[in-house]
Design a protein around this motif. Structure first.
Motif, PDB file in Angstrom:
ATOM      1  N   UNK A  82     -38.858  12.449  -5.863  1.00 43.52           N
ATOM      2  CA  UNK A  82     -38.595  11.010  -5.914  1.00 43.52           C
ATOM      3  C   UNK A  82     -37.479  10.647  -4.949  1.00 43.52           C
ATOM      4  N   UNK A  83     -37.586   9.426  -4.425  1.00 45.71           N
ATOM      5  CA  UNK A  83     -36.585   8.940  -3.481  1.00 45.71           C
ATOM      6  C   UNK A  83     -35.496   8.133  -4.159  1.00 45.71           C
ATOM      7  N   UNK A  84     -35.871   7.325  -5.136  1.00 48.67           N
ATOM      8  CA  UNK A  84     -34.928   6.368  -5.690  1.00 48.67           C
ATOM      9  C   UNK A  84     -35.179   6.181  -7.185  1.00 48.67           C
ATOM     10  N   UNK A  85     -34.085   5.973  -7.926  1.00 48.85           N
ATOM     11  CA  UNK A  85     -34.163   5.609  -9.337  1.00 48.85           C
ATOM     12  C   UNK A  85     -33.997   4.102  -9.450  1.00 48.85           C
ATOM     13  N   UNK A  86     -34.852   3.483 -10.239  1.00 48.13           N
ATOM     14  CA  UNK A  86     -34.917   2.022 -10.347  1.00 48.13           C
ATOM     15  C   UNK A  86     -34.697   1.620 -11.796  1.00 48.13           C
ATOM     16  N   UNK A  87     -33.597   0.890 -12.044  1.00 42.16           N
ATOM     17  CA  UNK A  87     -33.266   0.401 -13.377  1.00 42.16           C
ATOM     18  C   UNK A  87     -33.308  -1.116 -13.359  1.00 42.16           C
ATOM     19  N   UNK A  88     -34.047  -1.697 -14.308  1.00 37.28           N
ATOM     20  CA  UNK A  88     -34.239  -3.146 -14.352  1.00 37.28           C
ATOM     21  C   UNK A  88     -33.575  -3.740 -15.585  1.00 37.28           C
ATOM     22  N   UNK A  89     -32.845  -4.839 -15.391  1.00 38.38           N
ATOM     23  CA  UNK A  89     -32.237  -5.556 -16.505  1.00 38.38           C
ATOM     24  C   UNK A  89     -32.706  -6.998 -16.538  1.00 38.38           C
ATOM     25  N   UNK A  90     -33.403  -7.374 -17.614  1.00 35.49           N
ATOM     26  CA  UNK A  90     -33.838  -8.758 -17.815  1.00 35.49           C
ATOM     27  C   UNK A  90     -32.723  -9.500 -18.554  1.00 35.49           C
ATOM     28  N   UNK A  91     -32.164 -10.500 -17.911  1.00 34.63           N
ATOM     29  CA  UNK A  91     -31.021 -11.211 -18.463  1.00 34.63           C
ATOM     30  C   UNK A  91     -31.490 -12.451 -19.220  1.00 34.63           C
ATOM     31  N   UNK A  92     -31.089 -12.555 -20.485  1.00 35.66           N
ATOM     32  CA  UNK A  92     -31.406 -13.755 -21.253  1.00 35.66           C
ATOM     33  C   UNK A  92     -30.674 -14.954 -20.657  1.00 35.66           C
ATOM     34  N   UNK A  93     -31.232 -16.133 -20.829  1.00 36.39           N
ATOM     35  CA  UNK A  93     -30.642 -17.329 -20.229  1.00 36.39           C
ATOM     36  C   UNK A  93     -29.579 -17.939 -21.133  1.00 36.39           C
ATOM     37  N   UNK A  94     -29.894 -18.126 -22.404  1.00 32.03           N
ATOM     38  CA  UNK A  94     -28.975 -18.814 -23.307  1.00 32.03           C
ATOM     39  C   UNK A  94     -28.269 -17.883 -24.280  1.00 32.03           C
ATOM     40  N   UNK A  95     -28.450 -16.587 -24.115  1.00 34.57           N
ATOM     41  CA  UNK A  95     -27.824 -15.609 -24.991  1.00 34.57           C
ATOM     42  C   UNK A  95     -27.091 -14.551 -24.159  1.00 34.57           C
ATOM     43  N   UNK A  96     -26.080 -13.952 -24.753  1.00 32.17           N
ATOM     44  CA  UNK A  96     -25.331 -12.885 -24.077  1.00 32.17           C
ATOM     45  C   UNK A  96     -26.052 -11.561 -24.295  1.00 32.17           C
ATOM     46  N   UNK A  97     -27.164 -11.400 -23.566  1.00 29.59           N
ATOM     47  CA  UNK A  97     -28.063 -10.282 -23.858  1.00 29.59           C
ATOM     48  C   UNK A  97     -28.775  -9.839 -22.595  1.00 29.59           C
ATOM     49  N   UNK A  98     -28.734  -8.540 -22.300  1.00 30.01           N
ATOM     50  CA  UNK A  98     -29.514  -7.946 -21.214  1.00 30.01           C
ATOM     51  C   UNK A  98     -30.518  -6.993 -21.850  1.00 30.01           C
ATOM     52  N   UNK A  99     -31.792  -7.232 -21.600  1.00 36.33           N
ATOM     53  CA  UNK A  99     -32.858  -6.416 -22.194  1.00 36.33           C
ATOM     54  C   UNK A  99     -33.238  -5.312 -21.202  1.00 36.33           C
ATOM     55  N   UNK A 100     -33.077  -4.066 -21.645  1.00 33.05           N
ATOM     56  CA  UNK A 100     -33.383  -2.898 -20.813  1.00 33.05           C
ATOM     57  C   UNK A 100     -34.675  -2.217 -21.263  1.00 33.05           C
ATOM     58  N   UNK A 101     -35.494  -2.894 -22.084  1.00 31.70           N
ATOM     59  CA  UNK A 101     -36.618  -2.216 -22.729  1.00 31.70           C
ATOM     60  C   UNK A 101     -37.865  -2.080 -21.863  1.00 31.70           C
TER      61      UNK A 101
END
Length: 392
Positions: A82-101
């Motif tokens: 593998x060349x690269x590790x890719x981590x994605x964080x979906x950021x909630x708009x009205x809440x203090x929450x980052x979903x990593x699922x």
């Protein structure tokens, strides 16, 4: 009173498919944010401008939709092959929450270009002219993705004539292959069934195809929930009661899929599973005014992301659509004519999209070997993003 100066972090603002996000090289993040945890989440929330009770993300880089409230962290992979590790964080708009699922399939199209531009791919793998094959390890779901990046004169080619419904301007085509796209451990159909009976108080008992491919997705028939499958965003996103019903459907389906144990846990897992509804082909007018004919598509699909109807289609959900369409007996395959197929053209609010998938039965269980789609990507801005020091 004295105030600390803003933190300045190297970043790139990119479009990938029908999404936009802020991309970071892991090594460029503040030291404390290079590890998962509350500090990293606080940094990303402030970058995007969340939580915002006004729902606009005016004081950040977010665009106030699930498609534009996204972050990506990339690093050179230490995994063999593998060349690269890719981590994605979906950021909630009205809440203090980052979903990593889960993953973002649309932004995956931009991962290869960012990796090449930031020296995360070995130089000998990049042709002077041709296509660079970037092998990506998707950290959130532990899967391989192969991104084919066009190269001209030794540099990433971003301009071209490839058109993607949901994106205004043409660009260079980027082919993305999702290898073994079943998401998670065990059966791709977590209940063991191609179609289940799902009981939801607001709807009664519905037929549902629940699949872990690309991203955990729950498919239901549009007609069973009072829709035609030709709806655009305003038909659903302006209806708070409808959105609440969809969230209940999502929560009950998540329990049946084994993703959560109690309905109360759904609020802390907003990114997954996705809800989608399907219908046989029918003519409609897309959000851009484009006429979609009955012969232009094989099936109609509408999907919700982070509690709202998506303006086009999430890339990971497109993988789920392609995979389910390739398996006879699913609701998606039935709506698409109930025939054997390795590709499907589906209609979404912004137009159409062609996707392909290969699936086979092994020891009585369905397995997907690969899903393929074409997207495009380009840099919108690069430099440094400024944020006040996070207050934890």
């Amino acid at each position: 009173m004295t105030f600390a100066p803003q933190i300045k972090i190297p970043a790139t603002y990119m479009r990938g498919g029908t999404s936009k996000g802020v991309f970071f090289n892991l090594a460029d993040l503040p030291a404390e944010a290079q590890q998962p945890g509350a500090y990293r989440d606080a940094v990303l929330l402030r970058v995007i401008g969340s939580p915002d009770p006004y729902g606009k993300q005016t004081d950040g880089m977010g665009g106030a939709t699930s498609s534009t409230s996204k972050t990506v962290i990339l690093s050179k992979s230490e995994r063999d092959g593998f060349d690269v590790d890719y981590l994605f964080g979906q950021v909630a708009i009205d809440k203090a929450f980052v979903d990593w699922s889960g993953n973002c399939g649309n932004l995956t199209a931009a991962v290869g270009a960012f990796a090449i531009n930031n020296g995360l791919v070995d130089a000998d793998k990049i042709p002077q002219n041709g296509v660079a094959v970037v092998r990506v390890w998707q950290v959130n779901i532990g899967k391989e993705i192969v991104v084919h990046v066009p190269i001209t004169h030794g540099e990433v080619q971003e301009t071209g004539n490839f058109e993607l419904d949901g994106v205004t301007f043409p660009a260079a085509e980027v082919k993305v292959e999702f290898m073994d796209p079943a998401d998670g451990e065990g059966d791709m159909f977590p209940t063991g069934n191609l179609v289940d009976e799902l009981t939801v108080p607001e709807f009664g008992t519905l037929k549902a195809t629940m699949i872990n491919a690309g991203i955990p997705t729950i498919f239901v028939n549009a007609a069973d929930i009072g829709y035609t499958g030709t709806e655009l965003q305003d038909a659903i996103n302006n209806d708070t009661e409808a959105l609440a019903r969809f969230e209940s459907l999502r929560a009950h389906g998540a329990i049946k899929m084994g993703l959560i144990n109690d309905l109360s846990e759904a609020a802390g897992r907003q990114h997954t599973p996705k809800i989608a509804f399907v219908a046989p082909p029918a003519p409609y007018t897309s959000s851009s005014g484009k006429a979609i004919g009955i012969d232009d598509i094989d099936v109609l699909v509408r999907a919700l992301s982070m509690g709202k109807l998506h303006h086009a289609m999430m890339g990971t959900a497109a993988v789920a659509i392609a995979t389910a369409a390739a398996i006879p007996g699913t609701l998606v395959n039935d709506a698409a004519g109930g025939i054997d197929r390795e590709s499907v053209v589906f209609g979404h609010p912004s137009g159409t999209l062609a996707v392909g998938a290969q699936a086979q039965q092994v020891n009585g269980k369905w397995q997907a070997t690969k899903a393929v789609m074409s997207r495009s990507a380009r840099i919108l801005m690069e430099g440094r993003v400024h944020i006040p020091p996070p207050q934890l």
